[in-house]
Enzyme design. Sequence first.
Site, PDB file in Angstrom:
ATOM      1  N   LYS A  71      -2.623 -34.086   2.957  1.00  0.00           N
ATOM      2  CA  LYS A  71      -2.268 -33.167   4.098  1.00  0.00           C
ATOM      3  C   LYS A  71      -3.170 -33.050   5.239  1.00  0.00           C
ATOM      4  O   LYS A  71      -2.898 -32.931   6.316  1.00  0.00           O
ATOM      5  CB  LYS A  71      -2.059 -31.846   3.421  1.00  0.00           C
ATOM      6  CG  LYS A  71      -0.876 -31.375   2.572  1.00  0.00           C
ATOM      7  CD  LYS A  71      -0.414 -30.098   1.932  1.00  0.00           C
ATOM      8  CE  LYS A  71       0.413 -30.006   1.198  1.00  0.00           C
ATOM      9  NZ  LYS A  71       0.618 -28.596   0.445  1.00  0.00           N
ATOM     10  N   ASN A  92       2.104 -30.931   6.129  1.00  0.00           N
ATOM     11  CA  ASN A  92       3.122 -31.137   5.015  1.00  0.00           C
ATOM     12  C   ASN A  92       4.139 -32.002   5.423  1.00  0.00           C
ATOM     13  O   ASN A  92       4.999 -31.888   4.471  1.00  0.00           O
ATOM     14  CB  ASN A  92       3.235 -29.959   4.068  1.00  0.00           C
ATOM     15  CG  ASN A  92       4.245 -28.769   4.611  1.00  0.00           C
ATOM     16  OD1 ASN A  92       4.689 -28.903   5.952  1.00  0.00           O
ATOM     17  ND2 ASN A  92       4.923 -28.077   3.794  1.00  0.00           N
ATOM     18  N   ASP A 107       4.022 -24.832   5.059  1.00  0.00           N
ATOM     19  CA  ASP A 107       3.892 -23.949   3.804  1.00  0.00           C
ATOM     20  C   ASP A 107       3.401 -22.419   3.962  1.00  0.00           C
ATOM     21  O   ASP A 107       4.113 -21.688   3.366  1.00  0.00           O
ATOM     22  CB  ASP A 107       2.189 -24.555   3.248  1.00  0.00           C
ATOM     23  CG  ASP A 107       2.428 -25.781   2.637  1.00  0.00           C
ATOM     24  OD1 ASP A 107       3.591 -26.070   1.971  1.00  0.00           O
ATOM     25  OD2 ASP A 107       1.377 -26.592   2.470  1.00  0.00           O
ATOM     26  N   GLY A 132      -9.161 -17.675  -2.835  1.00  0.00           N
ATOM     27  CA  GLY A 132      -9.326 -19.436  -2.398  1.00  0.00           C
ATOM     28  C   GLY A 132      -9.466 -19.575  -0.846  1.00  0.00           C
ATOM     29  O   GLY A 132      -8.918 -18.717  -0.042  1.00  0.00           O
ATOM     30  N   ALA A 133     -10.026 -20.798  -0.628  1.00  0.00           N
ATOM     31  CA  ALA A 133     -10.139 -21.106   1.110  1.00  0.00           C
ATOM     32  C   ALA A 133      -9.802 -22.529   1.352  1.00  0.00           C
ATOM     33  O   ALA A 133     -10.373 -23.061   2.090  1.00  0.00           O
ATOM     34  CB  ALA A 133     -11.540 -20.684   1.398  1.00  0.00           C
ATOM     35  N   GLY A 134      -8.815 -23.165   0.252  1.00  0.00           N
ATOM     36  CA  GLY A 134      -8.550 -24.688   0.674  1.00  0.00           C
ATOM     37  C   GLY A 134      -7.606 -24.573   1.756  1.00  0.00           C
ATOM     38  O   GLY A 134      -7.089 -23.769   2.469  1.00  0.00           O
ATOM     39  N   ALA A 136      -4.007 -24.794   1.154  1.00  0.00           N
ATOM     40  CA  ALA A 136      -2.909 -23.815   0.931  1.00  0.00           C
ATOM     41  C   ALA A 136      -3.285 -22.476   1.335  1.00  0.00           C
ATOM     42  O   ALA A 136      -2.547 -21.806   2.044  1.00  0.00           O
ATOM     43  CB  ALA A 136      -2.662 -23.694  -0.458  1.00  0.00           C
ATOM     44  N   LEU A 226       0.207 -18.881  -6.184  1.00  0.00           N
ATOM     45  CA  LEU A 226       1.036 -20.174  -5.324  1.00  0.00           C
ATOM     46  C   LEU A 226       1.271 -21.139  -6.635  1.00  0.00           C
ATOM     47  O   LEU A 226       2.141 -22.148  -6.254  1.00  0.00           O
ATOM     48  CB  LEU A 226      -0.131 -20.762  -4.426  1.00  0.00           C
ATOM     49  CG  LEU A 226      -0.444 -19.977  -3.247  1.00  0.00           C
ATOM     50  CD1 LEU A 226      -0.675 -20.839  -2.101  1.00  0.00           C
ATOM     51  CD2 LEU A 226       0.561 -18.842  -2.867  1.00  0.00           C
ATOM     52  N   TYR A 228       3.256 -22.784  -9.528  1.00  0.00           N
ATOM     53  CA  TYR A 228       4.521 -22.537 -10.248  1.00  0.00           C
ATOM     54  C   TYR A 228       4.900 -23.343 -11.605  1.00  0.00           C
ATOM     55  O   TYR A 228       5.828 -23.143 -12.294  1.00  0.00           O
ATOM     56  CB  TYR A 228       5.844 -22.961  -9.317  1.00  0.00           C
ATOM     57  CG  TYR A 228       5.441 -24.354  -8.570  1.00  0.00           C
ATOM     58  CD1 TYR A 228       5.841 -25.471  -9.439  1.00  0.00           C
ATOM     59  CD2 TYR A 228       5.097 -24.740  -7.489  1.00  0.00           C
ATOM     60  CE1 TYR A 228       5.875 -26.635  -8.870  1.00  0.00           C
ATOM     61  CE2 TYR A 228       4.837 -25.726  -7.002  1.00  0.00           C
ATOM     62  CZ  TYR A 228       5.280 -26.908  -7.724  1.00  0.00           C
ATOM     63  OH  TYR A 228       5.372 -28.197  -7.101  1.00  0.00           O
ATOM     64  N   GLY A 249       4.690 -19.588  -7.606  1.00  0.00           N
ATOM     65  CA  GLY A 249       4.699 -20.327  -6.415  1.00  0.00           C
ATOM     66  C   GLY A 249       6.155 -21.082  -5.982  1.00  0.00           C
ATOM     67  O   GLY A 249       6.235 -21.706  -5.230  1.00  0.00           O
TER      68      GLY A 249
HETATM   69  P1  NAP Z   1      -7.543 -27.340  -2.164  1.00  0.00           P
HETATM   70  O1  NAP Z   1      -7.731 -27.349  -0.714  1.00  0.00           O
HETATM   71  O2  NAP Z   1      -8.262 -28.364  -2.999  1.00  0.00           O
HETATM   72  O3  NAP Z   1      -8.652 -25.918  -2.726  1.00  0.00           O
HETATM   73  C1  NAP Z   1      -8.773 -25.787  -3.788  1.00  0.00           C
HETATM   74  C2  NAP Z   1      -8.898 -24.202  -3.796  1.00  0.00           C
HETATM   75  O4  NAP Z   1      -9.541 -23.881  -5.167  1.00  0.00           O
HETATM   76  C3  NAP Z   1     -10.559 -23.788  -3.262  1.00  0.00           C
HETATM   77  O5  NAP Z   1     -10.521 -22.777  -2.687  1.00  0.00           O
HETATM   78  C4  NAP Z   1     -11.642 -24.027  -4.414  1.00  0.00           C
HETATM   79  O6  NAP Z   1     -12.783 -23.473  -4.123  1.00  0.00           O
HETATM   80  C5  NAP Z   1     -10.736 -23.387  -5.503  1.00  0.00           C
HETATM   81  N1  NAP Z   1     -11.429 -23.879  -6.713  1.00  0.00           N
HETATM   82  C6  NAP Z   1     -11.189 -25.176  -7.231  1.00  0.00           C
HETATM   83  N2  NAP Z   1     -11.760 -25.010  -8.446  1.00  0.00           N
HETATM   84  C7  NAP Z   1     -12.319 -23.993  -8.603  1.00  0.00           C
HETATM   85  C8  NAP Z   1     -12.929 -23.182  -9.735  1.00  0.00           C
HETATM   86  N3  NAP Z   1     -13.379 -23.877 -10.781  1.00  0.00           N
HETATM   87  N4  NAP Z   1     -13.379 -22.017  -9.729  1.00  0.00           N
HETATM   88  C9  NAP Z   1     -12.891 -21.283  -8.682  1.00  0.00           C
HETATM   89  N5  NAP Z   1     -12.154 -21.772  -7.559  1.00  0.00           N
HETATM   90  C10 NAP Z   1     -11.920 -22.982  -7.673  1.00  0.00           C
HETATM   91  O7  NAP Z   1      -6.214 -27.034  -2.784  1.00  0.00           O
HETATM   92  P2  NAP Z   1      -5.002 -26.580  -2.234  1.00  0.00           P
HETATM   93  O8  NAP Z   1      -4.047 -27.594  -1.296  1.00  0.00           O
HETATM   94  O9  NAP Z   1      -5.235 -25.463  -1.229  1.00  0.00           O
HETATM   95  O10 NAP Z   1      -4.071 -26.132  -3.378  1.00  0.00           O
HETATM   96  C11 NAP Z   1      -4.334 -24.912  -3.962  1.00  0.00           C
HETATM   97  C12 NAP Z   1      -3.216 -24.573  -5.034  1.00  0.00           C
HETATM   98  O11 NAP Z   1      -2.150 -24.095  -4.280  1.00  0.00           O
HETATM   99  C13 NAP Z   1      -2.758 -25.665  -6.022  1.00  0.00           C
HETATM  100  O12 NAP Z   1      -2.674 -25.142  -7.150  1.00  0.00           O
HETATM  101  C14 NAP Z   1      -1.522 -26.114  -5.424  1.00  0.00           C
HETATM  102  O13 NAP Z   1      -0.738 -26.588  -6.392  1.00  0.00           O
HETATM  103  C15 NAP Z   1      -1.049 -24.635  -4.844  1.00  0.00           C
HETATM  104  N6  NAP Z   1       0.239 -24.815  -3.860  1.00  0.00           N
HETATM  105  C16 NAP Z   1       1.508 -24.393  -4.036  1.00  0.00           C
HETATM  106  C17 NAP Z   1       2.235 -24.836  -3.196  1.00  0.00           C
HETATM  107  C18 NAP Z   1       3.557 -24.298  -3.258  1.00  0.00           C
HETATM  108  O14 NAP Z   1       4.552 -24.506  -2.565  1.00  0.00           O
HETATM  109  N7  NAP Z   1       4.031 -23.308  -4.173  1.00  0.00           N
HETATM  110  C19 NAP Z   1       1.919 -25.410  -1.786  1.00  0.00           C
HETATM  111  C20 NAP Z   1       0.749 -25.811  -1.696  1.00  0.00           C
HETATM  112  C21 NAP Z   1      -0.319 -25.653  -2.662  1.00  0.00           C
HETATM  113  P3  NAP Z   1     -14.120 -24.053  -3.554  1.00  0.00           P
HETATM  114  O15 NAP Z   1     -13.596 -24.020  -1.826  1.00  0.00           O
HETATM  115  O16 NAP Z   1     -15.050 -23.280  -3.890  1.00  0.00           O
HETATM  116  O17 NAP Z   1     -14.148 -25.300  -3.921  1.00  0.00           O
END
Ligand code: NAP
Length: 283
Positions: A71, A92, A107, A132-134, A136, A226, A228, A249
């Site tokens: 993404k 996306n 998204d 979270g701060a990734g 999504a 988020l 599902y 989600g």
């Molecule tokens: P990402 O950019 O990799 O961000 C991951 C996030 O998870 C960061 O905030 C990270 O914190 C945190 N994290 C990872 N491991 C951790 C741990 N052990 N303890 C605490 N925090 C942790 O991923 P993303 O793309 O944002 O996706 C995040 C989630 O959203 C996924 O589960 C994805 O499936 C879901 N999602 C759902 C939809 C939907 O349509 N429903 C759409 C998009 C995403 P740090 O910054 O500290 O590493």
Amino acid sequence: MKARRLPSLVGIFGYPIAHTRSPAMHNAAFRALKLNWYYLPFAVTPDGLADAVRAIRVLGLAGVNLTIPHKERVLPYLDGVSAEARLIGAVNTVVNRGERLIGHNTDGRGFLQALRAEWNESLRGQGVCLLGAGGAARAVAVALVRAGISRLFIANRGLERARAMSRLVHGRSVKVGAIPLSDGAVRHAAEECRYLVNSTAIGLHPSDPRLVSPEVVGCFPYVCDLIYQPAVTPLLRDAKSAGCHTMNGLGMLVYQGALSFELWTGRKAPIAVMMRAAKANPA
Ligand code: NAP
């Protein structure tokens, strides 16, 4: 003799990709509207992304969705990006318009539409605590601020990332703060927030730890994850036990997909059809 029109092709680039429900969801929508369109999953490795994006033009795909890990990486390969996707820093959905590839991000709006469909509540003036701060989280935060929330807490394991995100989304009518992902900080945030939203990847696996204690989760009237798959994460189980309203989600998946569908086809997406297909096709 009249030439037969070729079908329009769209798809999703991701790695891994086998788990995706998007093909089932979009193909059901194409069938329902009798469109000669097909949606395919493509396993594209990070090293293969540049070639895969070139292939959109070469093969004449009408567009693609992007999922983990593409993404953010896709941005340099596109001809243009919507203001929303630029702000979020992630794409996306790509639309191929006359061989110009334009990136969008559906998204955050998908999340908002799912939330409204599920709870029929206005977010204007509300407080939200986002875990979270990734990528999504950024999409959701931008959408929440645009929806008029007045308070946003961003709780992340890495505090600096939460701080960077709060600088990105702060605005005149919303107070944004970065907090540690701890029971104490999230409990404190609950005093100003009706909504708790998990946008971390924690909860995908049965062995994942709790992000916050059940007691703290129970401080929020509305709790959303988020994720599902599984449909009920440990966070949602704790929230249900505490009597909170809960949402996973799946709705976000369907509504973000519906917005992509509309960008590609110009037709209104058949939400109920897409929802049924997404529910019927677990990973
Ligand atoms: P990402 O950019 O990799 O961000 C991951 C996030 O998870 C960061 O905030 C990270 O914190 C945190 N994290 C990872 N491991 C951790 C741990 N052990 N303890 C605490 N925090 C942790 O991923 P993303 O793309 O944002 O996706 C995040 C989630 O959203 C996924 O589960 C994805 O499936 C879901 N999602 C759902 C939809 C939907 O349509 N429903 C759409 C998009 C995403 P740090 O910054 O500290 O590493």
